[in-house]
Scaffold this motif. Structure first.
Motif, mmCIF file in Angstrom:
data_model
loop_
_atom_site.group_PDB
_atom_site.id
_atom_site.type_symbol
_atom_site.label_atom_id
_atom_site.label_comp_id
_atom_site.label_asym_id
_atom_site.label_seq_id
_atom_site.Cartn_x
_atom_site.Cartn_y
_atom_site.Cartn_z
ATOM 1 N N ASP A 243 -2.495 62.476 28.469
ATOM 2 C CA ASP A 243 -1.320 63.119 27.887
ATOM 3 C C ASP A 243 -0.619 62.239 26.860
ATOM 4 O OD1 ASP A 243 -1.772 65.325 29.486
ATOM 5 O OD2 ASP A 243 -0.377 64.693 31.056
ATOM 6 N N GLY A 268 -4.184 67.936 26.810
ATOM 7 C CA GLY A 268 -4.127 66.578 27.330
ATOM 8 C C GLY A 268 -4.836 66.473 28.666
ATOM 9 N N ASP A 271 -1.503 65.551 33.481
ATOM 10 C CA ASP A 271 -0.242 66.228 33.800
ATOM 11 C C ASP A 271 0.836 65.215 34.160
ATOM 12 O OD1 ASP A 271 1.416 68.430 33.934
ATOM 13 O OD2 ASP A 271 0.973 68.852 36.032
ATOM 14 N N ALA A 275 4.484 65.754 30.081
ATOM 15 C CA ALA A 275 3.790 66.951 29.621
ATOM 16 C C ALA A 275 4.718 68.153 29.520
ATOM 17 C CB ALA A 275 2.621 67.281 30.548
ATOM 18 N N LEU A 282 2.927 70.839 27.145
ATOM 19 C CA LEU A 282 1.523 70.501 26.928
ATOM 20 C C LEU A 282 0.571 71.192 27.912
ATOM 21 C CD1 LEU A 282 -0.230 68.593 25.146
ATOM 22 C CD2 LEU A 282 0.042 66.871 26.942
ATOM 23 N N THR A 284 -2.662 70.897 29.868
ATOM 24 C CA THR A 284 -3.273 69.654 30.329
ATOM 25 C C THR A 284 -4.104 69.902 31.576
ATOM 26 O OG1 THR A 284 -2.771 67.334 30.905
ATOM 27 C CG2 THR A 284 -1.290 69.027 31.757
#
Length: 337
Positions: A243, A268, A271, A275, A282, A284
């Motif tokens: 990330d 990413g 986590d 994130a 994000l 992830t």
């Protein structure tokens, strides 16, 4: 003044040796004498010293945990869960931070009279560490091992399937120009994530646009994305090894007036707490923190209790889809400027 073992002996009318045997669970005590000791303890509100009991049994009551950094929210979460699991079994957790460039033997915990066992979290120095633990006869479990030779003593995460899930997600969104920013190849998990990603693309008849390697840091993602923008070779999508790299990519795009996911879909891994702190949040691959911690403690306690070690299992990560990925139809390389 707190009552002592001598007070319990006087109260029960028995010897200190007999009281000590009762406290340490020795079977060589008559039942009526055991009951007299327990009654005296209750009347005096006597609480045995846990450390003294452990020492009497040849145990410390302490489990060590070796870790390379505290600046990682996934590692922090694993440490907390390990602590809580051990506490439920009456153990204390002692933490030692040993950066990857430091000899593991320099840790204060690497002595059998200081800990009953050791959990090692994502080391890069197993080939030095493991022989030392074995020579000192310290029970150990490794989380996220790097050397396949130590798989039987390790708690493994299916990073290959995590990388596959990330690549498959980007392919299913319709992206065909996909790059990968990996972490250092010294980590087995790095290679597994990359190989899973490559397999997902290959299953759809795709090759990666390019693959670049760097440290797990925001600078890796920022510098790479800035260079792609300047060279006019920005991919449609990027799978990042963690990330932090992904946030670096996000920062570079926003600085250039581009946005995620409009100009690039971004995935990413791990986590981390960050994130969900950035916008867009994000997409992830989340590590299974609780199962990792519980499995590590269970495996180590089995060793300490002389039980058969649990069968090795590979814990599976989970793709968490948030706001940083989008269908390729909504993708645009045109700058809003």
């Amino acid at each position: 003044m707190k009552p002592s073992i001598f007070d319990v002996a006087n109260k029960s009318g028995l010897s200190v040796v007999t009281v000590s045997r009762v406290l340490n669970g020795s079977g060589n005590v008559r039942e009526r004498n055991r009951l007299r000791v327990l009654a005296a303890m209750k009347e005096l509100d006597y609480r045995p010293n846990a450390a003294a009991q452990s020492l009497a049994k040849g145990k410390t009551g302490v489990i060590g945990l070796l870790i390379s950094t505290l600046q990682d929210s996934v590692f922090d979460a694993i440490v907390k869960e390990v602590h809580d699991e051990l506490a439920e079994h009456g153990y204390f957790l002692a933490l030692s931070v040993s950066p990857s460039d430091r000899e593991p033997g320099s840790s204060f915990l690497m002595e059998k009279d200081r800990v009953d066992g050791i959990i090692v979290l994502s080391p890069t120095w197993e080939d030095t560490l493991v022989p030392e633990l074995q020579q000192k006869e310290i029970p150990y479990v490794i989380i996220d091992n790097q050397n396949p030779a130590y798989d039987k003593s390790a708690i493994e995460v299916g990073h290959y399937s995590g990388g596959y899930a990330a690549g498959q997600h980007l392919v299913e969104l319709g992206h065909t120009s996909i790059a990968h920013l990996s972490g250092p190849a010294a980590y087995k998990s790095t290679i597994d994530r990359m190989n899973g990603f490559l397999k997902a693309l290959a299953d759809s008849g795709l090759d990666p646009l390019f693959i670049e390697e760097g440290p797990y840091s925001m600078e890796t993602g920022y510098n790479a994305a800035k260079r792609w923008i300047n060279e006019d070779r920005l991919p449609e999508a990027v799978f990042c090894g963690d990330d932090y790299i992904a946030v670096g990519v996000l920062n570079a795009l926003q600085e250039a007036g581009l946005s995620v996911p409009r100009h690039l879909s971004l995935v990413g891994y791990d986590d981390q707490n960050l994130a969900t702190l950035f916008r867009p949040m994000l997409t992830t691959v989340a590590q299974p923190v609780l199962p990792i911690a519980r499995s590590a403690v269970k495996a180590l306690l089995a060793q300490l209790e002389g039980k058969p070690s649990p069968e090795p299992v590979v814990l599976q990560p989970e793709l968490i889809v948030r706001q940083s990925t989008a269908l390729s139809q909504s993708f645009s390389k045109e700058s809003p400027l």
